[in-house]
Design a protein around this motif. Structure first.
Motif, PDB file in Angstrom:
ATOM      1  N   PRO A 366       0.705  -1.094  -0.160  1.00  0.00           N
ATOM      2  CA  PRO A 366      -0.151   0.109  -0.011  1.00  0.00           C
ATOM      3  C   PRO A 366       0.819   1.377   0.004  1.00  0.00           C
ATOM      4  O   PRO A 366       1.953   1.319   0.626  1.00  0.00           O
ATOM      5  CB  PRO A 366      -0.679  -0.167   1.251  1.00  0.00           C
ATOM      6  CG  PRO A 366      -0.707  -1.769   1.636  1.00  0.00           C
ATOM      7  CD  PRO A 366       0.644  -2.019   1.206  1.00  0.00           C
ATOM      8  N   TYR A 367       0.533   2.201  -0.805  1.00  0.00           N
ATOM      9  CA  TYR A 367       1.370   3.197  -1.097  1.00  0.00           C
ATOM     10  C   TYR A 367       0.573   4.768  -1.090  1.00  0.00           C
ATOM     11  O   TYR A 367      -0.042   4.824  -1.988  1.00  0.00           O
ATOM     12  CB  TYR A 367       2.141   3.328  -2.471  1.00  0.00           C
ATOM     13  CG  TYR A 367       3.364   4.363  -2.395  1.00  0.00           C
ATOM     14  CD1 TYR A 367       4.500   4.500  -1.493  1.00  0.00           C
ATOM     15  CD2 TYR A 367       3.361   5.360  -3.338  1.00  0.00           C
ATOM     16  CE1 TYR A 367       5.397   5.526  -1.633  1.00  0.00           C
ATOM     17  CE2 TYR A 367       3.995   6.312  -3.712  1.00  0.00           C
ATOM     18  CZ  TYR A 367       5.245   6.544  -2.705  1.00  0.00           C
ATOM     19  OH  TYR A 367       6.160   7.296  -3.030  1.00  0.00           O
ATOM     20  N   ASP A 368       0.477   5.334   0.187  1.00  0.00           N
ATOM     21  CA  ASP A 368      -0.442   6.625   0.319  1.00  0.00           C
ATOM     22  C   ASP A 368       0.348   7.738  -0.108  1.00  0.00           C
ATOM     23  O   ASP A 368       0.976   8.329   0.563  1.00  0.00           O
ATOM     24  CB  ASP A 368      -0.642   6.815   1.630  1.00  0.00           C
ATOM     25  CG  ASP A 368      -1.924   7.866   1.808  1.00  0.00           C
ATOM     26  OD1 ASP A 368      -2.473   8.194   0.805  1.00  0.00           O
ATOM     27  OD2 ASP A 368      -2.073   8.087   2.971  1.00  0.00           O
ATOM     28  N   LEU A 783      -3.601   7.825 -11.291  1.00  0.00           N
ATOM     29  CA  LEU A 783      -2.440   6.535 -11.034  1.00  0.00           C
ATOM     30  C   LEU A 783      -3.284   5.541 -10.108  1.00  0.00           C
ATOM     31  O   LEU A 783      -3.746   6.150  -9.048  1.00  0.00           O
ATOM     32  CB  LEU A 783      -1.223   6.906 -10.772  1.00  0.00           C
ATOM     33  CG  LEU A 783      -0.281   6.030 -11.221  1.00  0.00           C
ATOM     34  CD1 LEU A 783      -0.095   6.164 -12.742  1.00  0.00           C
ATOM     35  CD2 LEU A 783       1.061   6.555 -10.854  1.00  0.00           C
ATOM     36  N   ASN A 784      -3.168   4.357 -10.266  1.00  0.00           N
ATOM     37  CA  ASN A 784      -3.890   3.255  -9.554  1.00  0.00           C
ATOM     38  C   ASN A 784      -2.740   2.209  -8.876  1.00  0.00           C
ATOM     39  O   ASN A 784      -2.767   1.961  -7.689  1.00  0.00           O
ATOM     40  CB  ASN A 784      -4.914   2.263  -9.977  1.00  0.00           C
ATOM     41  CG  ASN A 784      -6.137   2.844  -9.858  1.00  0.00           C
ATOM     42  OD1 ASN A 784      -6.550   3.896 -10.762  1.00  0.00           O
ATOM     43  ND2 ASN A 784      -7.101   2.385  -9.442  1.00  0.00           N
ATOM     44  N   GLY A 785      -1.634   2.075  -9.765  1.00  0.00           N
ATOM     45  CA  GLY A 785      -0.518   1.269  -9.233  1.00  0.00           C
ATOM     46  C   GLY A 785       0.730   1.408  -9.873  1.00  0.00           C
ATOM     47  O   GLY A 785       0.729   2.230 -11.085  1.00  0.00           O
ATOM     48  N   THR A 811       0.469  -0.101  -4.451  1.00  0.00           N
ATOM     49  CA  THR A 811      -1.261   0.126  -4.843  1.00  0.00           C
ATOM     50  C   THR A 811      -1.516   1.269  -4.154  1.00  0.00           C
ATOM     51  O   THR A 811      -1.401   1.684  -2.800  1.00  0.00           O
ATOM     52  CB  THR A 811      -1.763  -1.019  -4.189  1.00  0.00           C
ATOM     53  OG1 THR A 811      -1.661  -1.291  -2.804  1.00  0.00           O
ATOM     54  CG2 THR A 811      -1.668  -2.361  -4.704  1.00  0.00           C
ATOM     55  N   LEU A 812      -2.138   2.203  -4.893  1.00  0.00           N
ATOM     56  CA  LEU A 812      -2.495   3.657  -4.289  1.00  0.00           C
ATOM     57  C   LEU A 812      -3.747   3.722  -3.858  1.00  0.00           C
ATOM     58  O   LEU A 812      -4.741   2.764  -4.437  1.00  0.00           O
ATOM     59  CB  LEU A 812      -2.415   4.807  -5.390  1.00  0.00           C
ATOM     60  CG  LEU A 812      -0.892   5.394  -5.822  1.00  0.00           C
ATOM     61  CD1 LEU A 812      -0.064   4.289  -6.231  1.00  0.00           C
ATOM     62  CD2 LEU A 812      -1.111   6.583  -6.569  1.00  0.00           C
ATOM     63  N   PRO A 813      -4.098   4.526  -2.766  1.00  0.00           N
ATOM     64  CA  PRO A 813      -5.810   4.450  -2.332  1.00  0.00           C
ATOM     65  C   PRO A 813      -6.526   4.668  -3.537  1.00  0.00           C
ATOM     66  O   PRO A 813      -6.302   5.348  -4.340  1.00  0.00           O
ATOM     67  CB  PRO A 813      -5.731   5.561  -1.388  1.00  0.00           C
ATOM     68  CG  PRO A 813      -4.389   5.496  -0.735  1.00  0.00           C
ATOM     69  CD  PRO A 813      -3.548   5.127  -2.407  1.00  0.00           C
ATOM     70  N   LYS A 814      -7.913   4.002  -3.491  1.00  0.00           N
ATOM     71  CA  LYS A 814      -8.868   4.248  -4.562  1.00  0.00           C
ATOM     72  C   LYS A 814      -9.270   5.830  -4.571  1.00  0.00           C
ATOM     73  O   LYS A 814      -9.519   6.194  -5.714  1.00  0.00           O
ATOM     74  CB  LYS A 814     -10.039   3.348  -4.251  1.00  0.00           C
ATOM     75  CG  LYS A 814      -9.739   1.988  -4.557  1.00  0.00           C
ATOM     76  CD  LYS A 814     -10.869   1.106  -4.121  1.00  0.00           C
ATOM     77  CE  LYS A 814     -10.481  -0.519  -4.418  1.00  0.00           C
ATOM     78  NZ  LYS A 814     -11.660  -1.434  -4.059  1.00  0.00           N
ATOM     79  N   ASP A 815      -9.335   6.431  -3.478  1.00  0.00           N
ATOM     80  CA  ASP A 815      -9.633   8.049  -3.791  1.00  0.00           C
ATOM     81  C   ASP A 815      -8.477   8.727  -3.720  1.00  0.00           C
ATOM     82  O   ASP A 815      -8.556   9.923  -3.873  1.00  0.00           O
ATOM     83  CB  ASP A 815     -10.306   8.352  -2.531  1.00  0.00           C
ATOM     84  CG  ASP A 815      -9.431   7.890  -1.083  1.00  0.00           C
ATOM     85  OD1 ASP A 815      -8.482   7.450  -1.373  1.00  0.00           O
ATOM     86  OD2 ASP A 815      -9.769   8.393  -0.176  1.00  0.00           O
ATOM     87  N   PRO A 857       8.907   6.708  -7.643  1.00  0.00           N
ATOM     88  CA  PRO A 857       8.167   6.688  -6.366  1.00  0.00           C
ATOM     89  C   PRO A 857       9.348   7.337  -5.293  1.00  0.00           C
ATOM     90  O   PRO A 857       9.994   6.833  -4.661  1.00  0.00           O
ATOM     91  CB  PRO A 857       7.970   5.429  -6.022  1.00  0.00           C
ATOM     92  CG  PRO A 857       8.947   4.568  -6.641  1.00  0.00           C
ATOM     93  CD  PRO A 857       9.245   5.525  -8.047  1.00  0.00           C
ATOM     94  N   VAL A 858       9.394   8.844  -5.620  1.00  0.00           N
ATOM     95  CA  VAL A 858      10.277   9.365  -4.476  1.00  0.00           C
ATOM     96  C   VAL A 858       9.533  10.783  -3.732  1.00  0.00           C
ATOM     97  O   VAL A 858       8.280  10.946  -4.256  1.00  0.00           O
ATOM     98  CB  VAL A 858      11.356  10.031  -5.314  1.00  0.00           C
ATOM     99  CG1 VAL A 858      12.249   9.087  -5.752  1.00  0.00           C
ATOM    100  CG2 VAL A 858      10.890  10.990  -6.451  1.00  0.00           C
ATOM    101  N   GLY A 859      10.084  11.107  -2.684  1.00  0.00           N
ATOM    102  CA  GLY A 859       9.368  11.841  -1.971  1.00  0.00           C
ATOM    103  C   GLY A 859       8.252  11.904  -1.285  1.00  0.00           C
ATOM    104  O   GLY A 859       7.414  12.646  -0.877  1.00  0.00           O
ATOM    105  N   GLY A 860       7.847  10.605  -1.078  1.00  0.00           N
ATOM    106  CA  GLY A 860       6.629  10.008  -0.424  1.00  0.00           C
ATOM    107  C   GLY A 860       5.534  10.058  -1.410  1.00  0.00           C
ATOM    108  O   GLY A 860       4.254   9.928  -1.074  1.00  0.00           O
TER     109      GLY A 860
END
Length: 1008
Positions: A366-368, A783-785, A811-815, A857-860
């Motif tokens: 999971p990646y918020d 983006l979703n994934g 996997t990014l949150p659905k919202d 995927p950098v800087g959060g």
């Protein structure tokens, strides 16, 4: 009693006058006597010509086979060729005799036991008169012809037979019948082929027996009945019984085939298959065998009632059990409760598909992702930031050509490769290519001698740092020049075997003779060339007349046989494409579409990935390989290709030496059962991984084609719960490439980058791709994934790093509102300041080229980076990297360097330094718009505003047909563009250049 002679066809009687008397008969006889030798002579000549033609064809066939033996023998893989020939030959004779003998026996029995005194109608009597003179020819010719076709068909199935005979267990069973997976991969295709072939033989034999029996009266049709002789009855009934027995076996095998069949919801047996189709097939198989027994009984009892009734029962049962019952179960039982009833079978499909494609162990994280760009956000990702590649390998081929081609007879591929080398103790991503030959540019010098004997090889590897550029936007080369110099050290630079090598070249010469092969051009004023002589073992030798003749015929070239340049030390190099060479010595492999060259242990070697595949893995989703790997870099074939698969492994890494063409196969996945099977078929052809050197290991990468197939699977099969999978509420797809044509969009390719994923201790050489929601045709979505695979195999000889091939899925949150590549590109294009600057550059004699849009995927969160190239419209122009676009969340920045753009994007200090941080550029004020777009300095902004005003005035003048005002506005526009270029550093307009842009180095050594 008297007798009289009645003339035939109204001719005169025996004693009457005749128009041709004795003299006439004598004259005709003389003419016939004179004509017979002439006819015999023409016949002899015709036969002689036919024999010569047949011998010529056989000789051509022989020379082709002979040259194949020479080619394989030189490489050390002649056993691969002979195994194929022996297997194909044996299968041909098996197919030939298995077809010809039963058909011949069937015809012979029907004729031999025909009724002697059968009363035939006049039509059949005429047929017999026509057929009888040809009966013996037909009795042997028809079986032979059918046998020929059958032999050819079975010879092509040698792989199925050898895989069955050498099958290897998978150690895993299917969830329906509990059979080992190997049954579906090896056994089922074999037995289906055997039963299908046997059915064809019996069917054709039965047709031959029916035709013969009818022709000779064993079967006679009356007005109310059909009369069949006893012998014909026995033969036909037994044949029908054998055919139905085979159909019973075939139907029984069909129940296993349901596990690999593709339905609407899933691949494999669904609820209706398990509860209706499979039981129905089992019952039908029993009925078919029972009816076959009834035919056997009828053969001797003579009563046809029971087999006829049985046949009717079989047909009705097939309709009811094979079609109606499954439809009723699906329509009235499954459809109302499909989600619940299909759940266990969907779960089978999910689990087996993930196993078959090697994605069962994907690490879902999971990646918020944050969308707020804060100062210092990249500090913890400093190592990744410094490695971000800003050189686009798909755009800089012409730049490489302009700066490093040197002569028109060299070339670089359209799309370059991304590799990595150790520079000053650090792994460095590089954009690389080999300098190969381009004989089409020889012009008037394109003689056979020059194309075959003089221009024989390319020269050197060219490599540029992926994260750097010069002050004017050119690549910074890590390896360049002729002779090659740079960070790659000393290596054999000659490229005799490459993707664009000539069809064939003849190399080699006696010791002490003058070299004739052009090695490389000289950079001195007198333009003298350096020559060399090939000293390796790269091809079959032309050391005797027969070899010369064989290759002269193969390549349709008399010069090979007649030229004095061909001597006893000559070798002929052909089939030089690395992928072709690997596919010939390993015919069971599917070859990756992108072989790449690396400098390994002092040699240039092509690294080729080979896959073992199958389309028979139970419950695994079927994918079309060509469709799955198609993207901007790999276009779809323009014709239908049947290469469906549902199992794939990167089981072999192959190398092809660019100097001598040596092919080496390494077992990269020694646990793959299909590879183990082929190693039994072709023993001692694949070396263990332990034989791979440390340098070779450091250049091995995760293959892009495999990754593209896996991302196509994970678009849906990242969901592991059957209920969620059924609703498709979280299905993904690969986004379209935002730089591709809007009228013909292509999928965005995966990109090789050095980056650090969550869960990794340090950045690793990786391959990544992104996902967006699968809804409709619009691919401009959030983006979703984010999928990445560790592509660093390490540098330990014969040993893979522990994490190589590890798939990580963010996997990014659905919202989440993280923009996808399409959205980000739209944001870049619609930003007023960016679009104004780019549009102005397009107005003059230049065009703007957007490079690959990278996502990291950098800087959060997720950072977008896109290089922007500018190219003049002249014939000798090439792209120069002028600007960098970056985006994070809602903000974007547009600067001369990546380092400056990142600092601007993240509040003036990104916390990290990019690889182009030391590139000298025009200082920027760092001023930003409300969306985070850098506007450069005040002079540039003023020039842009003036240009926009001039452009508006020019358009208005054009509409009003005021040509005087149009000329004034156009002059103002040009002045404003010049001012903008000057304000941005004076490098925006790409000059037309030629090969003298970079001086040709003076050779310091000669080839040998």
């Amino acid at each position: 009693m008297t007798s009289s002679s009645v003339p035939s066809n109204g001719g005169p009687s025996n004693g009457g006058p005749s128009s041709g008397g004795p003299n006439s008969g004598g004259s005709a006889g003389a003419q016939n006597g004179a004509g017979s030798p002439a006819r015999r002579s023409r016949t002899v000549i015709a036969i002689a010509i036919a024999i010569i033609a047949v011998l010529a064809i056989l000789f051509f066939v022989f020379t082709n086979l002979y040259t194949e033996v020479l080619w394989f023998n030189q490489l050390g893989y002649v056993s691969v060729l002979t195994t194929q020939w022996v297997a194909g030959g044996v299968m041909f004779f098996v197919g030939f005799f298995a077809m010809a003998i039963p058909v011949f026996v069937s015809i012979d029995l029907a004729f031999r036991f025909r009724p002697v005194y059968a009363k035939l109608n006049s039509q059949l009597d005429r047929y017999q008169q026509v057929v009888e003179p040809l009966r013996r020819l037909a009795a042997f010719g028809i079986p032979a012809l059918l046998g020929l076709f059958a032999g050819i068909a079975t010879a092509t199935r040698w792989q199925v037979v050898l895989m069955y005979l050498n099958r290897t267990s998978f150690g895993q069973t299917d969830p329906q019948f509990g059979l080992d997976i190997s049954f579906y991969v090896y056994d089922l295709p074999f037995w289906q082929s055997v039963v299908g072939f046997a059915s064809a033989v019996v069917l054709l034999s039965g047709i031959a027996a029916l035709a013969t029996s009818y022709l000779y009266g064993a079967i006679r049709f009356g007005q109310r009945e059909v009369r069949i002789s006893k012998t014909a009855r026995i033969q036909i009934a037994i044949t029908a019984g054998v055919y139905l027995l085979l159909q019973g076996i075939s139907i029984w095998l069909d129940q296993y085939a349901t596990l690999t069949s593709s339905g609407g919801l899933l691949t494999g047996a669904s609820y209706s298959d398990v509860n209706a189709t499979i039981p129905g097939l089992q019952i039908l198989s029993g009925i078919a065998i029972l009816v076959a027994l009834l035919f056997f009984v009828a053969a001797f009892v003579g009563r046809w009632r029971l087999p006829v009734i049985g046949t009717a029962l079989l047909i009705v049962s097939a309709l009811i059990l094979g079609s109606l019952t499954p439809w009723v179960v699906q329509r009235f039982q499954v459809d109302p409760s499909e989600r619940a009833l299909e759940a266990p079978y969907l779960q089978r499909n999910i689990d087996m598909t993930r196993d078959a494609y090697g994605v069962a162990d994907v690490d879902s994280i999971p990646y918020d992702a944050t969308t707020t760009a804060q100062a210092g956000a990249l500090r913890s990702d400093a190592a990744t930031t410094s490695s971000i590649r800003i050189l686009d390998p798909a755009l800089v081929s012409s730049t490489f050509a302009a700066l490093q081609q040197f002569r028109q007879y060299y070339q670089f591929p359209t799309a370059l490769n991304v590799d990595r080398y150790e520079v000053n103790g650090q792994s460095q991503d590089t954009v690389t290519a080999v300098r190969d030959l381009n004989l089409t540019q020889l012009g008037t010098s394109a003689s056979w001698y020059n194309q075959t004997v003089v221009y024989t090889h390319g020269y050197g590897v060219v490599a540029a740092y992926g994260n750097q550029r010069s002050a004017d936007g050119q690549p910074v080369f890590a390896e360049s020049g002729i002779p090659s110099t740079g960070v790659l050290g000393n290596y054999e630079p000659r490229i005799y075997f490459g993707e664009n090598s000539p069809t064939y070249s003849i190399v080699g010469a006696p010791a002490g003779s003058s070299p004739t092969e052009l090695d490389y051009p000289s950079g001195t004023a007198d333009a003298q060339q350096t020559y060399t002589t090939f000293s390796g073992d790269g091809g079959p030798k032309l050391d005797n007349i027969f070899n010369k003749l064989a290759y002269a015929l193969k390549f349709q070239s008399t010069e090979i046989f007649l030229s004095s340049a061909v001597n006893d030390n000559s070798q002929i190099l052909y089939d030089r494409d690395p992928a072709t060479r690997v596919s010939k010595v390993a015919p069971y492999l599917t070859i990756d579409s992108d072989p790449y060259a690396s400098v390994v242990d002092g040699r240039v070697v092509w690294i080729v990935d080979g896959y073992t595949t199958s389309a028979n893995y139970p419950y695994s989703k079927t994918e079309g390989l060509s469709a799955a790997i198609a993207d901007t870099y790999t276009p779809k074939p323009g014709y239908a290709v049947d290469n469906n698969i549902n199992y794939i492994r990167n089981s072999v890494k192959a190398t092809v030496d660019a100097y001598d063409g040596k092919v080496t196969l390494y077992a990269w996945d020694s646990t793959d059962p299909i590879l183990q099977t082929w190693e039994k078929i072709f023993p001692a052809t694949v070396k263990p991984m332990s034989d791979m050197s440390s340098q070779l290991m450091s250049h091995v990468r995760y293959p892009a084609d495999l990754f593209k197939v896996q991302r196509a699977i994970l678009g849906q099969y990242h969901v592991t719960d059957a209920g969620s999978f059924y609703s498709r509420e979280d299905a993904w797809t690969t986004p379209n490439d935002p730089t591709s044509s809007a009228t013909n969009p292509t999928l965005q390719p995966p990109y090789y980058l050095t980056l650090q994923m969550p869960g990794q201790d340090q950045p690793q050489y990786s391959l990544y791709s992104t996902f967006i929601p699968l809804t409709g045709e619009d691919t401009s979505k959030s983006l979703n994934g984010y999928l990445a695979v560790d592509s660093n195999a390490g540098d330990v000889a014969g040993q893979k790093s522990a994490d190589f091939g590890k798939l990580r899925l963010l996997t990014l949150p659905k919202d989440a509102t993280v923009p996808g590549p399409g959205q980000e590109q739209n944001k870049f294009s619609s930003d007023p300041t960016v679009s104004q600057a780019l549009n102005l550059l397009k107005q003059g004699s230049t065009e703007v080229l957007n490079g690959n849009l990278l996502t990291l995927p950098v800087g959060g969160g997720l950072l977008y980076v896109q290089p922007v190239y500018v190219q003049s419209r002249g014939e000798t122009s090439y792209p120069l990297l002028q600007k960098i676009l970056v985006g994070f969340g809602d903000k974007i920045a547009f600067e001369d360097t990546l380092d400056a753009a990142l600092d601007d994007l993240f509040g003036g200090d990104s916390g990290a330094t990019a690889g182009d941080g030391s590139t000298p550029t025009t200082p920027s004020t760092g001023a930003s718009t409300g969306t985070g777009t850098t506007t450069n300095n005040a002079a540039l902004q003023q020039a842009l505003d003036q240009a926009q005003a001039a452009l508006t005035a020019r358009d208005a003048a054009l509409k009003a047909a005021d040509w005087a005002a149009y000329g004034v506005a156009d002059a103002q526009l040009k002045a404003a563009v010049d001012a903008a270029i000057a304000a941005s550093g004076g490098t925006a307009a790409t000059p037309g250049t030629d090969s003298t842009a970079t001086p040709t180095p003076t050779p310091t050594s000669t080839g040998g």
